[in-house]
Design an enzyme around this catalytic site. Structure first.
Site, PDB file in Angstrom:
ATOM      1  N   GLY A 129     -20.550  48.729  32.510  1.00 21.77           N
ATOM      2  CA  GLY A 129     -21.454  49.059  31.408  1.00 21.77           C
ATOM      3  C   GLY A 129     -22.065  47.833  30.766  1.00 21.77           C
ATOM      4  O   GLY A 129     -23.272  47.742  30.580  1.00 21.77           O
ATOM      5  N   HIS A 145     -19.008  48.245  21.128  1.00 21.60           N
ATOM      6  CA  HIS A 145     -17.836  47.810  21.901  1.00 21.60           C
ATOM      7  C   HIS A 145     -17.923  46.318  22.234  1.00 21.60           C
ATOM      8  O   HIS A 145     -16.990  45.552  21.970  1.00 21.60           O
ATOM      9  CB  HIS A 145     -17.741  48.652  23.185  1.00 21.60           C
ATOM     10  N   GLU A 146     -19.041  45.910  22.798  1.00 26.66           N
ATOM     11  CA  GLU A 146     -19.171  44.505  23.211  1.00 26.66           C
ATOM     12  C   GLU A 146     -19.185  43.588  21.987  1.00 26.66           C
ATOM     13  O   GLU A 146     -18.587  42.512  22.001  1.00 26.66           O
ATOM     14  CB  GLU A 146     -20.428  44.292  24.053  1.00 26.66           C
ATOM     15  N   HIS A 192     -15.727  43.011  20.656  1.00 27.04           N
ATOM     16  CA  HIS A 192     -14.938  42.083  21.477  1.00 27.04           C
ATOM     17  C   HIS A 192     -14.991  40.652  20.941  1.00 27.04           C
ATOM     18  O   HIS A 192     -14.127  39.849  21.269  1.00 27.04           O
ATOM     19  CB  HIS A 192     -15.462  42.058  22.917  1.00 27.04           C
ATOM     20  N   GLU A 225      -9.044  45.678  25.681  1.00 29.65           N
ATOM     21  CA  GLU A 225      -9.850  46.871  25.975  1.00 29.65           C
ATOM     22  C   GLU A 225      -9.400  48.106  25.194  1.00 29.65           C
ATOM     23  O   GLU A 225     -10.223  48.828  24.635  1.00 29.65           O
ATOM     24  CB  GLU A 225      -9.887  47.146  27.480  1.00 29.65           C
ATOM     25  N   MET A 243     -20.926  43.430  29.211  1.00 29.64           N
ATOM     26  CA  MET A 243     -19.936  42.356  29.196  1.00 29.64           C
ATOM     27  C   MET A 243     -20.082  41.497  27.952  1.00 29.64           C
ATOM     28  O   MET A 243     -21.181  41.092  27.574  1.00 29.64           O
ATOM     29  CB  MET A 243     -20.108  41.499  30.470  1.00 29.64           C
ATOM     30  N   GLU A 244     -18.938  41.194  27.344  1.00 30.14           N
ATOM     31  CA  GLU A 244     -18.878  40.580  26.012  1.00 30.14           C
ATOM     32  C   GLU A 244     -18.940  39.050  25.999  1.00 30.14           C
ATOM     33  O   GLU A 244     -18.451  38.431  25.037  1.00 30.14           O
ATOM     34  CB  GLU A 244     -17.588  41.027  25.326  1.00 30.14           C
ATOM     35  N   ASN A 245     -19.552  38.403  26.986  1.00 31.44           N
ATOM     36  CA  ASN A 245     -19.639  36.945  27.007  1.00 31.44           C
ATOM     37  C   ASN A 245     -19.977  36.375  25.632  1.00 31.44           C
ATOM     38  O   ASN A 245     -20.854  36.888  24.945  1.00 31.44           O
ATOM     39  CB  ASN A 245     -20.726  36.503  27.988  1.00 31.44           C
ATOM     40  N   GLU A 274     -16.076  38.164  34.337  1.00 28.54           N
ATOM     41  CA  GLU A 274     -14.830  38.915  34.219  1.00 28.54           C
ATOM     42  C   GLU A 274     -14.655  39.772  35.476  1.00 28.54           C
ATOM     43  O   GLU A 274     -15.621  40.381  35.901  1.00 28.54           O
ATOM     44  CB  GLU A 274     -14.831  39.827  32.977  1.00 28.54           C
TER      45      GLU A 274
END
Ligand code: TRP
Ligand code: ZN
Length: 899
Positions: A275, A311-312, A315, A334, A277-279, A136
């Site tokens: 911070g 948070h992740e 997502h 977001e 990443m939501e892969n 991203e």
């Protein structure tokens, strides 16, 4: 290159601006993506087999295909098995175009990349002992040629082949095969059944240890949970795992969202731009947002891990299952996901405390952004480099917009709206319009005016006046709204603003009878009402009001606005001591603090001595009663006793008087320390320093109040207190207390404190030198020191073995802490701090453009300072601008700041 071109500065080849209005659907889509990575020391070979087909939704059938690609070496390219020759395709800037493409075909490209040489931390790169990816927003194009845009969603299968010294080989989805490969190598193949855009792709190869757990979903499916780290960090994963399980349960209960794969993995990496990443199925985290244990991590660190893990994870639905059509829609995922993680933290900890923390962040950093040259609406209209738009506005203001929608719709309708959104758009790439439409459709509410929050930037201002009529017993509130111009828009249309209010009478909250309105059924309490402001000016009348009330306005900070009402000090003391809205009690304490600081600033600015300053007995008494109020959460007492920060005061100022703010705030703090010495001592000595550490809300609150007390006591400069602080440093069993004591020692201007600080810093490094995240805290405490000579210290620390100028966490700990969090020193010495920062940015511009660009923030605020400082800051921006080969990232921020 011609002679004329050569004489032009490189900057004249200006990067181009991308506009939302130019959006077009892709000509081709990609059904399946089969990737094979052959990792060797020094280079990786990527084979990509793409099954392409014409997009039926395209205006005209596409006959050529342009794929994104950057820093790739093309080895071969074949269409339906036939090797293409040089005139079948053409290279452009960061892309390749293939001519005469059929309706449907398979394209096989083989490319070479060099992860070891990739310092941008975008695409495939090496972090310490492992290989990892960050795609991203547009990093996938640094891995292979692709349609690197979020509205192209494909089913991925990924094979990773590497030496056996990298035993762990991971990618998205489920592991479907693994085994031996040639030359004593091995491989693993992963398949992700969910279509996804390339920005959610991930790959990891390394010698990693992991902890494992499992989660049973609401429909009874077992999900394996694994957190992968370097072996040395295996003892710091427990808190993240607990946070993950809590997040999974919460998303089922509050949003009805179940996890969808059989495995969920988190990998911790030390070199990471953001911070986490939501892969899909394989989140990659900055170590700072996943590792935690009491001995090495502060309470704030624990809370950050919990928040970022949530948070992740969230997502997976708000971002992955339903993704963004284009990057202008970034806040779709977001803003919504920040709102979701913030509510999660509020539910697990203390709601009011979380609100105070979120609002503090918003009002300092986001309001400042919204008033500066980079101001943009939460759905921007244009950008040069999308990485520059991962901002406080997109994230934090975006979350406030969702919060307002939740307030306007009420709990039940909001949930109906999100259910409809997820159901209607599952598997799609959509827009913020689609989100609002789902909420409107499910609730039956007209949100057309509300949508202006998406297109108009700037912080609205509310002017509130009131009138009480004793005879009619009517109380009216007149509210005027306005919004200052921002780069994209000069005159703003009125916003639709929910304003939560209550009225305080002498014996508590008064019942509310709003003329021409229904009572607020949702809360079942008639002392609380949400007013909906839609016009430029509107009057709300309350009936049967028996006495002149003190209005409690914008409860819970129900809208991201600046509200002005002429509160007297007596009003504020009433609100601070007994408003039923905890947020507004805190807000009143901040207003009182501000009034005192402004008074001190006027003395300082007249050139008079602040040492003679006194505070009224009433004000002191009000603070004292907060300290003694047993009904209050200790964390709230701690926040109410903390004066507004320098950053907040600066944001409110027309012109920032750095010295006046710093010295006036310190002067007020010293008076409070003297006047409330007994109470602070009581809190400090009553605290049991030997108790076992717990990261619960109560324990965190008790520590924070005790350490606020310590901070005040240290201002008294007494040897005995300094020794007590040093004792806390030496004997504390957790990093929160260690850091609190160290920070106080370092910032106390007394000979004994200087000596003890020196030895504590040396001891700290000696003890923690092998714990990178702890060393970052050591760098930060020194870079944030408000005493003189800190710039020289920062420069010498850059040469220290602990520092690594390529690691974003180290850069943030040392450079960003100094430039963002140490105003009195950053702005000192005739611009020495500005020049220092510009030097760093020039180096980072080529090394890591995303970090370079983020570091620029303090210089972009140049218009808010004295003419002399303006000149010095602007000169540094111009020096950066004159650099050859500016990255798009830095170019965009500097050019907009100078415009
Ligand atoms: N989507 C990520 C998040 O908010 C943000 C992110 C992680 C990111 N790494 C990045 C954005 C690198 C830009 C570049 O959770
Ligand atoms: Zn996010």
């Amino acid at each position: 290159m011609t002679a004329v071109e050569q004489s032009l500065p490189a900057n004249n080849l200006q990067p181009k601006t991308i506009y939302l209005k130019d959006y077009q659907v892709p000509g081709y889509l990609i059904k399946t993506t089969d990737l094979r990575f052959e990792i060797y020391e020094g280079e990786t070979i990527v084979s990509a087999m793409l099954h392409l087909y014409r997009n039926p939704a395209a205006q005209a059938p596409a006959t050529q295909l342009t794929l994104h690609g950057a820093d790739l070496e093309l080895v071969s390219i074949a269409l339906d098995g036939k090797i293409l020759s040089a005139d079948d395709y053409e290279f452009g800037e960061e892309n390749i175009t293939i001519f005469n493409t059929p309706a449907e075909f398979k394209l096989l490209t083989i490319t070479k990349i060099k992860p070891e040489a990739n310092t941008s931390l975008e695409g495939l790169y090496r972090s310490r002992t492992m290989y990892c990816t960050q795609c991203e927003a547009e990093g996938f194009r640094k891995i292979t040629y692709y349609l690197d845009r979020p509205d192209v969603m494909s089913e991925f299968t990924t094979t990773v082949v590497a030496d056996k010294k990298y035993p762990v080989l991971l990618s998205n989805g489920n592991l479907i095969d693994q085994g031996e490969a040639d030359n004593d190598r091995h491989f693993a193949t992963w398949h992700d059944p969910f279509k996804k855009p390339a920005y959610l792709f991930a790959l990891v190869a390394g010698d990693l240890a992991h902890i494992e757990d499992s989660f049973t979903t609401c429909t009874g499916r077992e999900v394996a949970l694994k957190i992968f780290v370097e072996p040395k960090d295996l003892d710091k994963c427990e808190h993240a795992m607990t946070s993950l399980k809590n997040s999974m349960r919460w998303d089922e209960q509050v949003y009805g969202r179940e996890y969808d794969l059989n495995i969920f993995m988190i990998v911790a990496v030390d070199d990471f731009n953001m911070g986490a990443m939501e892969n899909k199925g394989l989140n990659i985290f900055n170590t700072s947002c996943v590792l935690a244990k009491p001995e090495t991590t502060t309470d704030a660190g624990f809370q950050r891990v919990e928040g970022v893990v949530a948070h992740e994870y969230f997502h997976n639905w708000s971002g992955n299952r339903v993704t963004c059509r284009d990057w202008f829609q970034l806040s779709l995922k977001e803003g919504f996901t920040v709102y979701r993680d913030s509510e999660f933290s509020a539910d697990l900890g203390s709601r009011t405390v979380k609100r105070v923390e979120d609002v503090s962040l918003l009002r300092t950093l986001q309001f400042a952004e919204d008033a500066g040259p980079m101001a943009h609406p939460i759905r921007p209209e244009s950008y040069i480099e999308i990485s520059n738009f991962y901002t406080m506005t997109i994230y934090e203001k975006g979350a406030e917009i969702i919060r307002m929608l939740a307030t306007l719709l009420g709990k039940e309708n909001f949930r109906k709206g999100t259910d409809l959104y997820f159901e209607r758009h599952d598997g799609q790439a959509v827009t913020t319009e689609d989100f609002v439409a789902a909420l409107a459709d499910a609730s039956g509410r007209d949100l057309s005016q509300f949508k202006r929050w998406y297109s108009q930037a700037g912080t609205p201002r509310l002017q509130v006046t009131d009138h009480y009529d004793e005879n009619t017993q009517e109380y009216s509130l007149t509210i005027k709204q306005s919004c200052p111009p921002t780069p994209e828009c000069q005159t703003k249309l009125p916003f639709h603003i929910p304003i939560a209010v209550g009225l305080l009478g002498s014996a508590g909250d008064l019942p509310l009878y709003l003329k021409d309105a229904e009572p607020d059924f949702e809360t079942g309490d008639n002392t609380h009402q949400v007013l909906e402001l839609t016009a430029a000016e509107q009057t709300f009348v309350f009936q049967r009001v028996q006495e002149k009330p003190v209005p409690s306005l914008l409860r819970g900070f129900s809208a991201p606005v600046k509200l002005q009402y002429g509160y007297s000090r007596a009003d504020l003391i009433v609100l601070m001591s007994r408003d039923s809205d905890g947020f507004n009690r805190w807000e009143a304490s901040q207003q009182l603090g501000l009034q005192a600081i402004y008074f001190a600033m006027s003395i300082y600015q007249r050139g008079e001595n602040l040492a003679a300053l006194q505070l009224d007995a009433e004000l002191i008494a009000a603070y004292r009663s907060v300290l003694q109020d047993e009904s209050l959460d200790k964390a709230m007492v701690a926040y109410m006793l903390s004066l507004p920060t320098e950053a907040y005061i600066s944001e409110l100022a027309e012109v920032v008087d750095v010295e006046a703010i710093h010295h006036s705030r310190s002067a007020i703090r010293k008076i409070l320390a003297r006047e409330l010495r007994t109470e602070f001592m009581g809190i400090y000595t009553a605290y049991d320093h030997t108790q076992a550490y717990a990261a619960t809300a109560d324990a965190i609150a008790a520590r924070s109040l005790k350490n606020v007390a310590l901070g005040y006591l240290m201002l008294l400069g007494e040897d005995e207190l300094i020794r007590a602080c040093e004792q806390q440093y030496r004997t504390a069993n957790n990093m929160t207390d260690v850091m609190a004591a160290l920070t106080q020692l370092v910032n106390t201007d007394a000979p004994l404190a200087h000596t003890l600080a020196e030895s504590a810093l040396a001891d700290f490094y000696q003890r923690w030198q092998d714990e990178s995240l702890v060393v970052n805290q050591w760098l930060m405490v020194q870079a944030s020191c408000a005493l003189p000579n800190t710039l020289a210290k920062v420069k010498s620390l850059q040469q220290h073995p602990a520092y690594d100028g390529k690691n974003p966490n180290k850069i943030r700990a040392l450079i960003a802490s100094f430039c963002n969090g140490n105003a009195i020193n950053f702005h000192a010495d005739a611009g020495a701090g500005y020049a220092f920062l510009a030097d760093q940015i020039i180096v980072l511009n080529t090394q890591n453009p995303q970090i370079a660009s983020r570091l620029l923030t303090p210089l972009t605020k140049w218009k808010k300072y004295s003419p002399e400082r303006q000149g010095l800051m602007k000169a540094e921006l111009e020096r950066i601008m004159a650099e050859p080969a500016l990255s798009k990232d830095v170019f965009e921020v500097v050019s907009k700041s100078l415009a």
